[in-house]
Motif scaffolding. Structure first.
Motif, PDB file in Angstrom:
ATOM      1  N   MET A 108       0.829  -1.209   0.000  1.00  0.00           N
ATOM      2  CA  MET A 108       0.000   0.000   0.000  1.00  0.00           C
ATOM      3  C   MET A 108       0.862   1.258   0.000  1.00  0.00           C
ATOM      4  N   GLU A 109       1.945   1.241   0.760  1.00  0.00           N
ATOM      5  CA  GLU A 109       2.857   2.391   0.746  1.00  0.00           C
ATOM      6  C   GLU A 109       3.445   2.594  -0.644  1.00  0.00           C
ATOM      7  N   ALA A 110       3.815   1.497  -1.305  1.00  0.00           N
ATOM      8  CA  ALA A 110       4.375   1.580  -2.659  1.00  0.00           C
ATOM      9  C   ALA A 110       3.327   2.096  -3.649  1.00  0.00           C
ATOM     10  N   ALA A 111       2.094   1.616  -3.527  1.00  0.00           N
ATOM     11  CA  ALA A 111       1.014   2.074  -4.413  1.00  0.00           C
ATOM     12  C   ALA A 111       0.733   3.554  -4.190  1.00  0.00           C
ATOM     13  N   PHE A 112       0.753   3.987  -2.931  1.00  0.00           N
ATOM     14  CA  PHE A 112       0.551   5.407  -2.625  1.00  0.00           C
ATOM     15  C   PHE A 112       1.680   6.236  -3.249  1.00  0.00           C
ATOM     16  N   ALA A 113       2.908   5.781  -3.082  1.00  0.00           N
ATOM     17  CA  ALA A 113       4.061   6.507  -3.634  1.00  0.00           C
ATOM     18  C   ALA A 113       3.989   6.602  -5.153  1.00  0.00           C
ATOM     19  N   ARG A 114       3.565   5.519  -5.813  1.00  0.00           N
ATOM     20  CA  ARG A 114       3.423   5.561  -7.275  1.00  0.00           C
ATOM     21  C   ARG A 114       2.360   6.581  -7.684  1.00  0.00           C
ATOM     22  N   GLN A 115       1.245   6.603  -6.970  1.00  0.00           N
ATOM     23  CA  GLN A 115       0.140   7.485  -7.332  1.00  0.00           C
ATOM     24  C   GLN A 115       0.428   8.943  -6.974  1.00  0.00           C
ATOM     25  N   ALA A 116       1.032   9.169  -5.819  1.00  0.00           N
ATOM     26  CA  ALA A 116       1.283  10.538  -5.351  1.00  0.00           C
ATOM     27  C   ALA A 116       2.557  11.130  -5.938  1.00  0.00           C
ATOM     28  N   GLY A 117       3.458  10.274  -6.399  1.00  0.00           N
ATOM     29  CA  GLY A 117       4.717  10.774  -6.957  1.00  0.00           C
ATOM     30  C   GLY A 117       5.495  11.551  -5.913  1.00  0.00           C
ATOM     31  N   ASP A 118       6.022  12.698  -6.316  1.00  0.00           N
ATOM     32  CA  ASP A 118       6.815  13.506  -5.391  1.00  0.00           C
ATOM     33  C   ASP A 118       5.968  14.603  -4.735  1.00  0.00           C
ATOM     34  N   ASP A 119       4.665  14.372  -4.615  1.00  0.00           N
ATOM     35  CA  ASP A 119       3.749  15.329  -4.001  1.00  0.00           C
ATOM     36  C   ASP A 119       3.985  15.362  -2.491  1.00  0.00           C
ATOM     37  N   GLY A 120       4.678  16.369  -2.033  1.00  0.00           N
ATOM     38  CA  GLY A 120       4.981  16.512  -0.610  1.00  0.00           C
ATOM     39  C   GLY A 120       3.806  16.971   0.226  1.00  0.00           C
ATOM     40  N   LYS A 121       2.676  17.220  -0.413  1.00  0.00           N
ATOM     41  CA  LYS A 121       1.490  17.666   0.316  1.00  0.00           C
ATOM     42  C   LYS A 121       0.411  16.595   0.359  1.00  0.00           C
ATOM     43  N   ALA A 122       0.807  15.361   0.063  1.00  0.00           N
ATOM     44  CA  ALA A 122      -0.090  14.208   0.176  1.00  0.00           C
ATOM     45  C   ALA A 122       0.586  13.201   1.102  1.00  0.00           C
ATOM     46  N   HIS A 123      -0.164  12.702   2.080  1.00  0.00           N
ATOM     47  CA  HIS A 123       0.413  11.833   3.099  1.00  0.00           C
ATOM     48  C   HIS A 123      -0.483  10.621   3.332  1.00  0.00           C
TER      49      HIS A 123
END
Length: 147
Positions: A108-123
């Motif tokens: 899930m962390e990997a899927a979130f990282a793929r979807q959010a990319g380098d968006d530092g305002k999504a957690h």
């Protein structure tokens, strides 16, 4: 609802946001709190949408198993980020409320990282769905839920 009830509910919500989620929101943003249970499609996951001070958008997803959450995670991240950007909110936080061990957490962390990319305002947050969350949900539903 009494003013005392609303203030007690506000304190519970503020404690959750600043404590469990680690948000550094100033106290004044908690003067405006709203929540709802949106469902775009009948098959969408059940999540509580929380907006704090017109700045912080939270989607809290409860009661799903890891495999089900993994399936819905990309669309929830996309939806949350799009809503945040369209309304010019500061942050989006996706909270996954799970009982016991977080099966599939790494995925899930990997899927979130793929979807959010380098968006530092999504957690992404993983929290237990125990009594602390139930107090927050109760406070939101009794005093701040709009639909």
């Amino acid at each position: 609802m009494s003013e005392r009830s609303v203030e007690a509910s506000r304190a519970v919500i503020q404690g959750f946001v600043t404590g469990a989620l680690g948000c550094g929101c100033p106290a004044e943003v908690f003067r405006q709190i709203e929540s709802s249970w949106p469902r775009v499609e009948r098959t969408d996951p059940n999540y509580l949408r929380i907006l704090i001070g017109g700045r912080l958008l939270i989607y809290a997803v409860e009661g799903s198993e890891g495999s089900s959450l993994l399936h819905w995670l990309p669309s929830l991240v996309e939806r949350g980020r799009a809503e945040r950007d369209a309304a010019a909110y500061n942050r989006f936080r996706l909270v996954l409320l799970m009982d016991g061990a977080a099966d599939g957490r790494d995925e899930m962390e990997a899927a979130f990282a793929r979807q959010a990319g380098d968006d530092g305002k999504a957690h992404l947050h993983f929290l237990p769905s125990g009594s602390a969350w139930h107090a927050v949900r109760s406070a939101l539903e009794s005093d701040f839920t709009t639909g």
